[in-house]
Enzyme design. Structure first.
Site, PDB file in Angstrom:
ATOM      1  N   SER A   1      26.983 -10.520-112.035  1.00 10.48           N
ATOM      2  CA  SER A   1      26.427 -11.873-111.925  1.00 10.48           C
ATOM      3  C   SER A   1      25.615 -12.034-110.649  1.00 10.48           C
ATOM      4  O   SER A   1      24.556 -12.665-110.654  1.00 10.48           O
ATOM      5  CB  SER A   1      27.534 -12.928-111.993  1.00 10.48           C
ATOM      6  OG  SER A   1      28.322 -12.937-110.816  1.00 10.48           O
ATOM      7  N   GLU A   2      26.096 -11.465-109.547  1.00 11.06           N
ATOM      8  CA  GLU A   2      25.353 -11.572-108.281  1.00 11.06           C
ATOM      9  C   GLU A   2      23.994 -10.894-108.381  1.00 11.06           C
ATOM     10  O   GLU A   2      22.988 -11.413-107.878  1.00 11.06           O
ATOM     11  CB  GLU A   2      26.165 -10.964-107.129  1.00 11.06           C
ATOM     12  CG  GLU A   2      27.368 -11.776-106.733  1.00 11.06           C
ATOM     13  CD  GLU A   2      27.014 -13.132-106.134  1.00 11.06           C
ATOM     14  OE1 GLU A   2      25.946 -13.260-105.505  1.00 11.06           O
ATOM     15  OE2 GLU A   2      27.815 -14.057-106.310  1.00 11.06           O
ATOM     16  N   ILE A   3      23.940  -9.746-109.023  1.00 11.97           N
ATOM     17  CA  ILE A   3      22.656  -9.055-109.204  1.00 11.97           C
ATOM     18  C   ILE A   3      21.723  -9.903-110.070  1.00 11.97           C
ATOM     19  O   ILE A   3      20.555 -10.106-109.735  1.00 11.97           O
ATOM     20  CB  ILE A   3      22.864  -7.661-109.824  1.00 11.97           C
ATOM     21  CG1 ILE A   3      23.624  -6.761-108.849  1.00 11.97           C
ATOM     22  CG2 ILE A   3      21.526  -7.032-110.210  1.00 11.97           C
ATOM     23  CD1 ILE A   3      24.150  -5.480-109.471  1.00 11.97           C
TER      24      ILE A   3
END
Length: 101
Positions: free
Chosen positions: A59-61
């Protein structure tokens, strides 16, 4: 049930053990606000589902490239196809890049 994530639970542990007289009320207010207003996102811990470091990482990417409302359906398709880091590692680069696009 209150919505939480890994970060707030670590903060809660720190706040509960903190000797700071000024940090405790501020942190408690912040955590109360988060419990009331925090969004229920598929990569966060909630309602008995543990947060996965793999899900958080993916999700962060994805969130570096676009906004939350756009990421959610991509994230769900991606995780359905490659539910673990081992499954992702076994995938071909072409398949991953095609899904990412």
């Amino acid at each position: 049930m209150a919505k939480t994530s890994i970060f707030p639970s670590k903060v809660r542990t720190y706040v509960a053990s903190s000797a700071s007289k000024t940090a405790l009320p501020k942190a408690s207010r912040l955590l109360a606000w988060y419990d009331k207003h925090g969004r229920d996102l598929p990569w966060r811990e909630h309602q008995g589902r543990a947060a996965s470091p793999y899900h958080t990482w993916i999700s962060e990417i994805m969130l570096q490239q676009t906004g939350v409302s756009t990421v959610i359906p991509y994230f769900q398709r991606f995780i359905t196809r490659w539910p673990t880091v081992n499954a992702l590692a076994a995938a071909s680069q072409d398949d991953v890049l095609a899904e990412w696009a």
